[in-house]
Design a protein around this motif. Structure first.
Motif, PDB file in Angstrom:
ATOM      1  N   GLN A 222       0.829  -1.286   0.047  1.00 57.63           N
ATOM      2  CA  GLN A 222      -0.188   0.002   0.024  1.00 57.63           C
ATOM      3  C   GLN A 222       0.949   1.059  -0.023  1.00 57.63           C
ATOM      4  N   SER A 223       1.913   1.329   0.905  1.00 59.27           N
ATOM      5  CA  SER A 223       2.671   2.458   0.953  1.00 59.27           C
ATOM      6  C   SER A 223       3.233   2.831  -0.300  1.00 59.27           C
ATOM      7  N   THR A 224       4.003   1.653  -1.166  1.00 56.10           N
ATOM      8  CA  THR A 224       4.527   1.707  -2.343  1.00 56.10           C
ATOM      9  C   THR A 224       3.597   2.108  -3.400  1.00 56.10           C
ATOM     10  N   ALA A 225       2.220   1.743  -3.530  1.00 56.85           N
ATOM     11  CA  ALA A 225       1.354   2.133  -4.403  1.00 56.85           C
ATOM     12  C   ALA A 225       1.175   3.570  -4.115  1.00 56.85           C
ATOM     13  N   ALA A 229       1.813   6.279  -7.247  1.00 59.02           N
ATOM     14  CA  ALA A 229       0.971   7.278  -7.838  1.00 59.02           C
ATOM     15  C   ALA A 229       1.274   8.708  -7.698  1.00 59.02           C
ATOM     16  N   LYS A 230       2.262   8.915  -6.792  1.00 58.76           N
ATOM     17  CA  LYS A 230       2.852  10.262  -6.785  1.00 58.76           C
ATOM     18  C   LYS A 230       3.486  10.517  -7.662  1.00 58.76           C
ATOM     19  N   GLN A 247      12.150  10.381  -1.222  1.00 57.88           N
ATOM     20  CA  GLN A 247      10.830   9.448  -1.751  1.00 57.88           C
ATOM     21  C   GLN A 247      10.852   8.263  -1.066  1.00 57.88           C
ATOM     22  N   VAL A 248      12.134   7.719  -0.953  1.00 55.22           N
ATOM     23  CA  VAL A 248      12.146   6.349  -0.243  1.00 55.22           C
ATOM     24  C   VAL A 248      12.051   6.337   1.251  1.00 55.22           C
ATOM     25  N   SER A 249      12.697   7.662   1.561  1.00 54.27           N
ATOM     26  CA  SER A 249      12.908   7.925   3.168  1.00 54.27           C
ATOM     27  C   SER A 249      11.311   7.960   3.580  1.00 54.27           C
ATOM     28  N   GLN A 268       3.448  10.833   2.995  1.00 52.21           N
ATOM     29  CA  GLN A 268       3.738  10.822   1.493  1.00 52.21           C
ATOM     30  C   GLN A 268       3.122  11.793   0.786  1.00 52.21           C
ATOM     31  N   GLU A 269       1.893  12.273   1.238  1.00 47.07           N
ATOM     32  CA  GLU A 269       1.126  13.109   0.432  1.00 47.07           C
ATOM     33  C   GLU A 269       0.754  14.509   1.153  1.00 47.07           C
TER      34      GLU A 269
END
Length: 279
Positions: A222-225, A229-230, A247-249, A268-269
């Motif tokens: 879910q976090s990777t998705a 998307a971003k 981004q990876v952090s 992330q958002e």
């Protein structure tokens, strides 16, 4: 403790030889210090000179042992390839910086073993040079950080397997690379050796069993998705570059908060000044 008469005579003879041999130095030291020559002064100065001589002899032995270990180590490393040295004193230090791009192929192996010295080139160029290093020396190579510090870089899995599968007693952690972390991290699982490391590792192994980690795979996905998307939105908006570290952090932080604290911060958002300062 009483010695037989013959042994007492032998000890007295040796003591007399040592005293006679030290007398000229004792007299010279007494004269240098402007001290009166008495039995106490002579005995004290002779004892100090003998102690100094023993310390000097011990130091020479240690230097000899160090040099012997260095020689044996060099003989063992001769079977591994290495790039041309800059000189005998500096080894491979600074060679990428001094040589032009047309000659970097001569000293690329040094990069793979000393990534901290890549500060003068960009990240993309550094990764490219490391890739060329692995292609040139696909098994292993040796680089020298000065005249006495060799660094062996293992690349091929056949070379890495005996090290990664060896026990803690056979492959101890190097103090030079890990010792400076002890004041910060202590002697825990990362820095400990031997039986202590084995005991701590055995205690932590059940917590990382595959059956325990399986439920978290869905959260990782879910976090990777969210990250993908971003990225798609950024590409659609015309962005041509991306800071992968940030981004990876963020995706790592998002996964940790959901798995460890069961909390969805939507980091992330949603931008955060606190998180941006840490990144």
């Amino acid at each position: 403790m009483r010695f037989p008469s013959r042994e007492r005579d032998h000890l007295g003879y040796c003591s007399g030889l040592a005293t006679a041999w030290m007398l000229p130095f004792t007299d010279w030291v007494l004269e240098l210090l402007s001290m009166e020559r008495t039995h106490l002064h002579a005995y004290t100065i002779s004892t100090l000179l003998l102690a100094l001589l023993a310390l000097l002899f011990r130091t020479l032995l240690q230097l000899g042992n160090s040099w012997h270990r260095y020689y044996v180590n060099c003989q063992r490393l001769r079977c591994f390839p290495e790039p041309p040295h800059r000189n005998w004193l500096l080894g491979h230090l600074g060679m990428v910086k001094d040589f032009g791009p047309s000659r970097r192929d001569l000293i690329l192996p040094y990069i793979n073993s000393a990534p901290s010295l890549l500060q003068f080139i960009s990240d993309e160029e550094g990764l490219s040079l490391v890739s060329q290093t692995v292609a040139t020396f696909s098994q292993a190579c040796v680089t020298w950080m000065g005249p006495f510090l060799p660094v062996l870089a293992l690349v091929h899995p056949d070379y890495l397997k005996p090290i990664t599968t060896a026990s803690a007693a056979i492959a101890p952690k190097d103090y030079m690379f890990y010792g400076f972390l002890k004041p910060w991290l202590g002697d825990g699982l990362l820095l400990s050796n031997g039986a202590k490391w084995v005991r701590h590792r055995r205690m932590l192994t059940p917590a990382f069993h595959f059956d325990i980690l399986k439920p978290y795979v869905k959260i990782f996905n879910q976090s990777t998705a969210i990250m993908h998307a971003k990225w798609r939105r950024l590409v659609a908006a015309g962005s041509t570059s991306l800071d992968m570290f940030e981004q990876v952090s963020l995706v790592t932080l998002d996964s940790l908060q959901k798995c460890v604290f069961s909390y969805n911060s939507n980091c992330q958002e949603t931008p955060s000044d606190y998180i941006s300062q840490d990144l």
